[in-house]
Design a protein around this motif. Structure first.
Motif, PDB file in Angstrom:
ATOM      1  N   ASN A 136       0.698  -1.186   0.154  1.00  0.00           N
ATOM      2  CA  ASN A 136      -0.034  -0.170  -0.048  1.00  0.00           C
ATOM      3  C   ASN A 136       0.794   1.277  -0.113  1.00  0.00           C
ATOM      4  O   ASN A 136       0.606   2.082  -0.613  1.00  0.00           O
ATOM      5  CB  ASN A 136      -0.729   0.113   1.401  1.00  0.00           C
ATOM      6  CG  ASN A 136      -1.940  -0.931   0.873  1.00  0.00           C
ATOM      7  OD1 ASN A 136      -2.371  -1.194  -0.111  1.00  0.00           O
ATOM      8  ND2 ASN A 136      -2.750  -1.632   2.119  1.00  0.00           N
ATOM      9  N   ALA A 141       0.888   4.331  -3.084  1.00  0.00           N
ATOM     10  CA  ALA A 141       0.778   5.519  -2.656  1.00  0.00           C
ATOM     11  C   ALA A 141       1.917   6.439  -3.179  1.00  0.00           C
ATOM     12  O   ALA A 141       1.890   7.553  -3.633  1.00  0.00           O
ATOM     13  CB  ALA A 141       0.780   5.960  -1.141  1.00  0.00           C
ATOM     14  N   SER A 167       1.805   9.306  -6.070  1.00  0.00           N
ATOM     15  CA  SER A 167       2.306  10.578  -5.940  1.00  0.00           C
ATOM     16  C   SER A 167       3.418  11.019  -6.945  1.00  0.00           C
ATOM     17  O   SER A 167       3.614  12.363  -7.251  1.00  0.00           O
ATOM     18  CB  SER A 167       2.917  10.461  -4.429  1.00  0.00           C
ATOM     19  OG  SER A 167       3.356  12.009  -3.929  1.00  0.00           O
ATOM     20  N   TRP A 171      -5.738   3.350  -1.776  1.00  0.00           N
ATOM     21  CA  TRP A 171      -5.011   4.172  -2.826  1.00  0.00           C
ATOM     22  C   TRP A 171      -6.020   4.094  -3.876  1.00  0.00           C
ATOM     23  O   TRP A 171      -5.719   4.859  -4.993  1.00  0.00           O
ATOM     24  CB  TRP A 171      -3.794   3.617  -3.050  1.00  0.00           C
ATOM     25  CG  TRP A 171      -3.638   1.991  -3.049  1.00  0.00           C
ATOM     26  CD1 TRP A 171      -3.140   1.252  -2.062  1.00  0.00           C
ATOM     27  CD2 TRP A 171      -4.429   1.191  -4.143  1.00  0.00           C
ATOM     28  NE1 TRP A 171      -3.522  -0.065  -2.228  1.00  0.00           N
ATOM     29  CE2 TRP A 171      -4.215  -0.116  -3.556  1.00  0.00           C
ATOM     30  CE3 TRP A 171      -5.109   1.418  -5.302  1.00  0.00           C
ATOM     31  CZ2 TRP A 171      -4.472  -1.233  -4.231  1.00  0.00           C
ATOM     32  CZ3 TRP A 171      -5.525   0.300  -6.039  1.00  0.00           C
ATOM     33  CH2 TRP A 171      -5.002  -1.025  -5.555  1.00  0.00           C
ATOM     34  N   SER A 213      -6.571   7.347  -5.975  1.00  0.00           N
ATOM     35  CA  SER A 213      -5.224   8.317  -6.388  1.00  0.00           C
ATOM     36  C   SER A 213      -4.572   7.453  -7.683  1.00  0.00           C
ATOM     37  O   SER A 213      -3.713   8.107  -8.138  1.00  0.00           O
ATOM     38  CB  SER A 213      -4.185   8.096  -5.295  1.00  0.00           C
ATOM     39  OG  SER A 213      -3.698   6.979  -4.885  1.00  0.00           O
TER      40      SER A 213
END
Length: 818
Positions: free
Chosen positions: A572, A576, A580, A599, A602
């Motif tokens: 996870n 992430a 990003s 996530w 995203s």
């Protein structure tokens, strides 16, 4: 039944009859040479035909998509095609019967064996099982549908009692077996390990005689799961025909004595023998006297089928238009499953595949390596990474590694699963010891972790120094079907490029239920912050980041349930970090069931690829590039969190079980029925899946002329491909009974159809419903009941997307026999 079976039965002595009711070894039933009766051979498992070898190594076999992947196809014809291909695989291993399919229901999201089973829904499971069985048996290979019944968890499964009320049994857990008998005519049924309401299923008279044989008219055999028989007269009288494996523990002379004493009648014995002879006639083993021979037949047509099925099983869970991948884009390929081909789950379903294609290899083949960069980011192993190579093994005919070896052999990798014939028969498979000589050259310097777990006693030495000891304080754990210990891990500093000697010592120990000896040893250097940072760096440099995460066959395995549905390790965190760094992140999941996705918002796309067999990387690459449509739809509800699934409870007796009992308190409200009951919105609903085109459903019509008299109706609906490319969808029909004298689910799947259409094409789809589609089971009255009143017909493309509805009304009740 032919006259020849009558003649054989009348000619058999008591000893010869008894011979046919238990195995000779792990995979065969003895021949009766005096009467010319050949030997019956069986083989595992649902996603391939392993042959007579160990779970590890042995003659190579084709690895097909696992059960949940077949479930995700919602394609009965494809299941039939796979069954037909598997019949050829079974024949290549000199066997007559496949120990498959597995149709236990996805009651919980943490069952270690969910990957091997089709669905949370009994109708989807039943339809696919019928296709699979018909494909197998159409080629003369017997199916063995399993595990009958109530084996929805791997925790203490050999002793646990599944406490299930009769209505829930009839409406949920028995239906795939019932259809296998009534619609597919399965030749074999395997009893489960567990108890059902206090009684072992292998000696459960109500289950095996009343329901299976008397009510459903079954005329095949019931065999025990391996070491799943616990008595003599009780199993024979209840309806268990075959005790497996051999040599016999509960039959043989014990059964002869039982007949002489009158605790088993000769008439009952003859029923069991007649069933075995009938099976042997059906499979051709009755007259098969060929020497046993196994071949590794790597068939091009099976390669193509596995690849096509893997793509059709893939479920596109999210896509904002980034998939299919843009031609020419530079890809950052990231994650622990990117360069490792996760093709199958663990346990008795595993086999020695012809080959394994990783996602990296699949993408390289289609896109070229010059457009790809790679970083693992983190690990997802349950155990330390397996020590690989070809190792020398010294075997000793004692459990103390004493004296000279009686045999020296080799094995691939630092793992073994010894059953049956060990060391070419020179040691007792349950009483021996072994010393394995290996070596290891680390790629990086640092503190490495050395792990060992074993069904038996084991130690690991590096350059003569004891590093991991699973011998001195061996404690039963959750490995090797609950016969092994949990992994014992030690640490040692190692230098990159230097070769170290590794010695593994092993000795057998007394077993609890399953007679086996096994170990696995791994050495690994844990990944850390720098590795996640490196993955984020290359993600930022690429145009699209594709992250391959999930689990593997160490987690999704027979013999051990999952600790939860959070992704293991730091995956996870990895997603992430990558998301990003890259606004164009695609996640490819490989698991045997649902996972939590913190996530999700995203990333731009999520593809669930399951364990699709030996063509894994090629099938996944086909879907990512658009060479194939993601044809899958979820066969299991994906909850937002573990606690949202119906088996989650503060009461340990509900799950995972307490003091030998696991209580199915939720009754008939499993899967999407649970969500509907509580008004709960799942992460992704049952039946959900996206494609690269769109579909519109309309013009629902009901033909109801036979509904009042027979309880039957026919629904038709028009399906149109509204997109610019060919694709497929699944038309799903649910029935709702709003007013009932007994609690009923808000809706239940009762029919479905997989539809493939060209761009712009329309087609009328017909779905037929019989009276059982409207009935519930009345346990007190022992019948199915269709009540008078209004029923709604709901049609759509998932359990949460049912835009079409119609109603039909009955004026009278209708009672249906079991």
């Amino acid at each position: 039944m032919t006259d020849s079976i009558d003649q054989l039965l009348s000619a058999m002595t008591l000893d010869e009859k008894v011979i046919l009711l238990s195995g000779e070894d792990f995979w065969s039933v003895p021949s009766v040479e005096r009467l010319g009766i050949g030997k019956l051979r069986v083989t595992d498992g649902p996603n391939g035909a392993r042959g007579g070898g160990s779970l590890i190594g042995g003659v190579k076999s084709a690895s097909f998509p696992v059960g949940i992947a077949i479930g995700a196809t919602w394609n009965v014809e494809l299941a039939r095609e796979i069954g037909t291909a598997l019949a050829e695989e079974v024949k290549s291993k000199g066997a007559h019967m496949l120990l498959a399919p597995t149709v236990n229901i996805h009651r919980s999201v943490t069952n270690g064996r969910n990957f091997e089973c089709y669905s949370e829904d009994p109708i989807l499971s039943a339809e696919l099982a019928v296709g699979y069985i018909e494909g197998l048996q159409g080629q003369g290979i017997g199916a063995t549908i399993k595990h009958f019944v109530g084996n929805e968890s791997e925790i203490e499964r050999t002793t646990m009692s599944s406490e299930i009320d009769e209505r829930s049994l009839r409406e949920i857990y028995l239906i795939p077996f019932e259809w296998a008998v009534k619609k597919a005519g399965t030749w074999g049924v395997m009893s489960s390990y567990n108890r059902l309401n206090g009684t072992f299923t292998s000696e459960h008279n109500w289950l095996l005689s009343t329901v299976l044989r008397s009510e459903w008219g079954y005329d095949g055999i019931v065999m025990s799961d391996w070491f799943g028989s616990h008595s003599t007269a009780e199993t024979v009288n209840a309806g268990l025909d075959l005790e497996m494996p051999g040599p016999s523990r509960d039959r043989g002379q014990k059964l002869i004595d039982a007949v002489h004493s009158g605790t088993v009648s000769e008439a009952t014995l003859d029923k069991r023998v007649r069933a075995m002879l009938r099976l042997m006639e059906r499979t051709g083993s009755l007259d098969d006297h060929r020497p046993h021979h196994e071949e590794a037949q790597d068939r091009p047509e099976h390669r193509a089928l596995i690849r096509r099925a893997g793509a059709e099983a893939a479920v596109l869970l999210k896509n904002d238009g980034i998939l299919p991948l843009t031609p020419g884009a530079r890809l950052a390929v990231i994650g622990p499953n990117a360069k490792r081909a996760q093709i199958m789950g663990g346990g008795s379903a595993q086999l020695n595949a012809h080959y394994r294609v990783s996602p990296w290899e699949g993408l390289v083949a289609q896109l070229g390596e010059q457009r790809l960069s790679y970083a693992p980011g983190c690990g997802n192993d349950r155990f330390e990474p397996l020590l690989r190579g070809t190792f020398e093994v010294d075997y000793f005919a004692n459990e103390k590694l004493e004296g000279e070896p009686v045999h020296t052999g080799t094995q691939e990798d630092a793992q073994a699963f010894w059953i049956g014939n060990v060391a070419e028969g020179k040691v007792d498979p349950l009483h021996f010891s072994a010393r394995i000589h290996a070596s290891f050259t680390p790629e990086r310097s640092g503190t490495h972790r050395v792990g060992i777990y074993s069904a038996g006693f084991a130690k690991v030495f590096v350059d003569g120094r004891l590093i991991a000891d699973a011998w001195a304080n061996w404690t039963k754990g959750r490995t090797f079907f609950e016969e092994g210990c949990d992994e014992v891990v030690g640490a040692i500093d190692l230098e990159a490029g230097r070769t170290y000697s590794v010695t593994i010592e092993f000795a057998t120990k007394n077993f609890a239920t399953l007679g086996l000896a096994a170990f696995a040893c791994g050495i690994g250097l844990p990944l850390g912050e720098a590795d996640i940072a490196e993955a984020a760096r290359i993600a930022g440099e690429g145009e699209i980041a594709v992250v391959f995460i999930g689990r593997n066959g160490e987690w999704d395995t027979e013999g051990s349930d999952l600790p939860g549905i959070e992704l293991p390790g730091r995956q996870n965190e990895l997603v992430a970090a990558v998301a990003s760094a890259s606004p164009n992140t695609v996640v490819v999941l490989q698991t045997g069931g649902p996972v939590e996705m913190p996530w999700l918002s995203s990333v731009r796309a999520v593809l669930q690829a399951w364990y699709p067999g030996q063509e894994a990387g090629n099938a996944i690459a086909d879907v990512l590039t658009g060479a194939a449509e993601p044809g899958g739809r979820l066969p299991q509800t994906f909850p937002v969190r573990w606690a949202d699934n119906p088996a989650h409870s503060q009461d340990r007796e509900v799950y995972p079980g307490l003091e030998g009992k696991v209580r199915y308190e939720e009754g008939i409200f499993v899967g999407y029925r649970h969500c509907d009951r509580l008004g709960m919105t799942p992460l992704f609903p049952f039946g959900f899946g996206l494609g690269y085109t769109g579909f519109a459903l309309g013009d629902l019509q009901l033909e109801t002329s036979r509904f009042e008299a027979e309880g039957e109706l026919v629904a038709t609906v028009t399906v149109k491909n509204t997109g610019s490319r060919a694709g497929s969808t699944v038309v799903q029909l649910y029935v709702s009974d709003d007013v009932s004298s007994s609690p009923r689910p808000e809706k239940e799947l009762k029919a479905f159809a997989k539809v493939a259409l060209a761009a712009g094409e329309s087609r009328e789809v017909t779905l037929k419903l019989d009276a059982r589609c409207f009935a519930f089971f009345r346990a007190e009255a022992k019948h199915w009941l269709v009540e008078a009143g209004l029923f709604k017909i709901l049609v759509g493309q998932s359990s949460a997307d049912l835009p079409l509805s119609a109603a039909v009304t009955r004026n009278t009740t209708l009672m249906l026999p079991v």
